[in-house]
Design a protein around this motif. Sequence first.
Motif, short mmCIF file in Angstrom:
data_model
loop_
_atom_site.label_atom_id
_atom_site.label_comp_id
_atom_site.label_asym_id
_atom_site.label_seq_id
_atom_site.Cartn_x
_atom_site.Cartn_y
_atom_site.Cartn_z
N ILE A 36 0.94 -1.19 0.02
CA ILE A 36 0.06 -0.13 -0.07
C ILE A 36 0.80 1.17 0.13
CG2 ILE A 36 -1.74 1.33 1.23
CD1 ILE A 36 -2.91 -1.14 -0.05
N ASP A 37 2.12 1.00 0.76
CA ASP A 37 2.57 2.46 0.67
C ASP A 37 3.39 2.51 -0.64
OD1 ASP A 37 2.40 3.04 3.31
OD2 ASP A 37 4.46 1.72 3.96
N ALA A 38 3.93 1.60 -1.23
CA ALA A 38 4.26 1.80 -2.83
C ALA A 38 3.13 2.12 -3.67
CB ALA A 38 4.84 0.35 -3.23
N LEU A 39 2.05 1.58 -3.38
CA LEU A 39 0.81 2.22 -3.99
C LEU A 39 0.39 3.89 -3.86
CD1 LEU A 39 -1.40 0.93 -6.32
CD2 LEU A 39 -2.68 0.52 -4.44
N ALA A 40 0.65 4.05 -2.50
CA ALA A 40 0.36 5.43 -2.27
C ALA A 40 1.40 6.54 -3.12
CB ALA A 40 0.43 5.54 -0.77
N GLU A 41 2.80 5.91 -3.19
CA GLU A 41 3.78 6.81 -3.84
C GLU A 41 3.29 6.93 -5.22
OE1 GLU A 41 8.50 6.44 -4.52
OE2 GLU A 41 7.78 5.01 -3.31
N VAL A 42 2.76 5.45 -5.82
CA VAL A 42 2.47 5.79 -7.18
C VAL A 42 1.19 6.67 -7.34
CG1 VAL A 42 1.33 4.60 -9.15
CG2 VAL A 42 3.05 3.37 -7.91
N GLY A 43 0.25 6.65 -6.38
CA GLY A 43 -0.66 7.59 -6.56
C GLY A 43 -0.37 9.22 -6.41
N ALA A 44 0.70 9.44 -5.69
CA ALA A 44 1.37 10.78 -5.49
C ALA A 44 1.84 11.03 -6.68
CB ALA A 44 2.35 10.80 -4.33
N HIS A 45 2.59 10.30 -7.32
CA HIS A 45 3.27 10.68 -8.85
C HIS A 45 1.88 11.16 -9.66
CE1 HIS A 45 7.31 10.33 -7.60
NE2 HIS A 45 7.03 8.74 -7.39
N ARG A 46 0.68 10.22 -9.67
CA ARG A 46 -0.30 10.33 -10.59
C ARG A 46 -0.94 11.81 -10.22
NH1 ARG A 46 1.33 6.53 -13.11
NH2 ARG A 46 0.03 4.86 -13.74
N LEU A 47 -1.00 11.97 -8.88
CA LEU A 47 -1.81 13.24 -8.71
C LEU A 47 -0.92 14.60 -9.04
CD1 LEU A 47 -2.96 12.62 -4.84
CD2 LEU A 47 -4.43 12.90 -7.09
N ASP A 48 0.50 14.18 -8.99
CA ASP A 48 1.21 15.55 -9.54
C ASP A 48 1.20 15.55 -10.95
OD1 ASP A 48 2.50 15.93 -7.00
OD2 ASP A 48 4.23 14.37 -7.50
N LEU A 49 1.00 14.31 -11.81
CA LEU A 49 0.62 14.43 -13.11
C LEU A 49 -0.46 14.93 -13.54
CD1 LEU A 49 1.76 13.77 -16.06
CD2 LEU A 49 0.50 11.53 -15.62
N TYR A 50 -1.56 14.76 -12.79
CA TYR A 50 -2.79 15.11 -13.15
C TYR A 50 -3.11 16.83 -12.97
CZ TYR A 50 -4.12 10.16 -13.65
OH TYR A 50 -4.26 8.82 -13.94
N THR A 51 -2.49 16.97 -11.69
CA THR A 51 -2.46 18.27 -11.33
C THR A 51 -1.88 19.30 -12.22
OG1 THR A 51 -2.90 17.58 -9.00
CG2 THR A 51 -2.29 20.03 -9.49
N ALA A 52 -0.74 18.82 -12.79
CA ALA A 52 0.15 19.47 -13.62
C ALA A 52 -0.53 19.86 -14.91
CB ALA A 52 1.34 18.98 -13.72
N SER A 53 -1.24 18.54 -15.30
CA SER A 53 -1.93 18.87 -16.62
C SER A 53 -3.04 19.42 -16.74
CB SER A 53 -2.22 17.15 -17.30
OG SER A 53 -3.09 16.60 -16.19
N LEU A 54 -3.90 19.44 -15.46
CA LEU A 54 -5.30 20.37 -15.32
C LEU A 54 -4.58 21.73 -15.32
CD1 LEU A 54 -8.07 20.55 -14.78
CD2 LEU A 54 -7.47 20.48 -12.43
N LYS A 55 -3.69 22.04 -14.67
CA LYS A 55 -2.93 23.58 -14.60
C LYS A 55 -2.76 23.86 -16.11
CE LYS A 55 0.16 26.63 -12.11
NZ LYS A 55 1.26 26.42 -11.16
N SER A 56 -2.03 23.09 -16.79
CA SER A 56 -1.71 23.61 -17.99
C SER A 56 -2.76 23.79 -18.92
CB SER A 56 -0.53 22.47 -18.53
OG SER A 56 -0.27 22.72 -19.91
N GLU A 57 -3.76 22.97 -18.85
CA GLU A 57 -4.76 22.89 -19.60
C GLU A 57 -5.69 24.33 -19.58
OE1 GLU A 57 -7.25 21.82 -22.71
OE2 GLU A 57 -5.36 21.03 -22.09
N LEU A 58 -5.84 24.50 -17.83
CA LEU A 58 -6.50 25.85 -17.83
C LEU A 58 -5.77 27.10 -18.18
CD1 LEU A 58 -7.92 24.90 -14.10
CD2 LEU A 58 -8.87 24.57 -16.26
N GLY A 59 -4.41 26.67 -17.98
CA GLY A 59 -3.55 28.08 -18.27
C GLY A 59 -3.53 28.67 -19.70
N ARG A 60 -4.04 27.53 -20.41
CA ARG A 60 -3.96 27.70 -21.96
C ARG A 60 -5.18 28.82 -22.32
NH1 ARG A 60 -5.31 22.69 -25.06
NH2 ARG A 60 -5.47 24.02 -26.87
N PHE A 61 -6.19 28.77 -21.60
CA PHE A 61 -7.47 29.56 -21.89
C PHE A 61 -7.72 30.72 -20.85
CE2 PHE A 61 -7.97 25.26 -23.70
CZ PHE A 61 -8.11 25.59 -24.83
N GLU A 62 -6.90 30.58 -19.62
CA GLU A 62 -7.15 31.62 -18.76
C GLU A 62 -7.13 33.10 -19.22
OE1 GLU A 62 -6.58 32.00 -13.79
OE2 GLU A 62 -5.08 30.56 -14.97
#
Length: 627
Positions: A36-62
């Motif tokens: 579960i610790d390893a899975l949580a680390e994977v989840g943290a990387h996923r959240l970093d990726l999704y947050t960055a892509s969401l910020k990038s997508e919003l920044g295109r049009f803001e």
Amino acid sequence: MRMRIRGIPLWGWAAAAALYFGVAAAAVEFAWDRAIDALAEVGAHRLDLYTASLKSELGRFEMMPAIVARQDSVRALLGAGPAASPELLHEVDTYLEAVNNDAGSLAVDVIDLQGSVIAASNWNQSLSFVGTNVSYRPYFKDALAHGSGRFFGIGTNTGMPGLYFASAVRDAGKPIGAAAVKVSVDALESAWRTPGEAAMVIDGNGVVVISTVPAWKFTALRPITAQQQRDIQASRQYAGRNVDALSYQRVGDWNGNAWLGRFPDWRRPGKTTRFLAMSRSAPQAGDSVMVLLDVAGARHQQQLALAFVTGAFLIAGLYALYAIQRRRTIAEKLNAQDALRLANDQLEITVAQRTAALTATNERMQQEIVERKRTEQRLRDTQQEVVHAGKLAVLGQMAAGLTHELNQPLVAIRTLCDNARTFFERNQPAQAVANLERVAKLVDSMAVLTSELKTFARKPEVERVAVSLNEAVAHARLIYDARIRDEDVRLDVKIGSGTMLWAESSQLQQVIVNLLGNALDAVRNQERRVITIVAGEPDERERVLFTIADSGAGIAPEVLAHLFEPFVTTKPRGHGLGLGLAITSRIVEGFGAKITASNQAHGGAEGGAQFTIEFAAATSQRMAHGR
């Protein structure tokens, strides 16, 4: 009397069982925690990726609404109000349409102070937003009050969800209206989809607004208060849809950022699965990004840990039984010491005999080793002689190949020089100069041919420019013109006029000369000698397919797989280096193109080999960008 099983007391078996269950439970728990610790680390990387892509997508049009708000025609339209001229309104509508098309957004609107859309990017469509009143939308209110606004909701006209950005349009420091942009989030949902995972964005109301599981969109992860219900109805955020609760069960916390829960399994309808849920604040205030990770891998780790502990205990138990049995065997051996002593005497005699035999065998083995070393040395000497002979053979093939490659342009140069002399004698200097220019081009081509081996050894830097495919093919035809005529070869060329490629002129000519020369060799001994050169129009990817096919016997399957490798040739010894197609492949790759070889189907034009090159077309758009 104490009970024993296989010589072990009953209490011993009970202690072993208790130890087994204790160790198994600890191992299973340890494996679960680590997984579960390893899975949580994977989840943290996923959240970093999704947050960055969401910020990038919003920044295109803001910044789009602010840019539209600064347009003079937009301020003039809002300042004129109902008295605005049709010409000014049409100018703003077409401007918004162009901005929307260039940015890839869903819609761009201009809104007056009363909240009415007076100009829109879809002004000329059946479902136009012009005339729609959006005064109830929070993004419009925030833009007038604070200068900018942002809001996620479902369109009341289209029913399509999207993210709205708005900016106030000011005149002399006072707001006179607003500009708004609607953006689709479908691209984010597609990019986030990963097998065994679910990703979503949750707004401030606790409602899922972006989800990789379509069935979960616009469901709530927490109860919605009465005030939130009133705000949602007032803003029509979900276009009147009922926001149902997502059926899930929280089964335990893991750490401050993760917890375990049972959610409906979208992969197996009607089933629930345990997931590790992790969330993080999104770039948009009040929103959060959540990811669900399947814990099936952790359960598998538990099973492996249990299997490992069980195996270890089984091995230990078998070893204990073996030790007990060994003790019994030793006791029996002690009772048979006399018999063993007699057997020992016999054994010593046998050992002496075997030792003598082993010594003799060892001496023979030493002799074999010396002989083998001599044989290996002779083999190495023979291999060196073979390598030297192979090098001499390759040098001979290279010399013969270069002679063959230079022979055709030399014949053409001799013919052109004779023609030039005749033209000068006839006082026709223009035709003579034209022949001499062709001779110069042939000499340049011969220089390219003599540098083939250097080209093969080192891939040069190629400066690609727009090159006419028709001119390159005409150059190749000129080189082989006498051979085509003498061998009665029918050459069919189907290339559209004005076909331009990204390539280097002399190297493109070398590629076509090499392929045409191979095709002429292939049809030389055929009853029907046909060579077809075809180039299609550029496709949607701006690529041009160029093919050259012959009516020869084709290429053997065992050769076809290695055709573009160095020193691979189908020609008789002394008639080719086996470098032509390898060099051609490298030149084509330097253009950013790709070459393939195949045999034509039996139903095609006489069968035979076909070479296909996928070139980059030099279209006007590419030339404008210098690519």
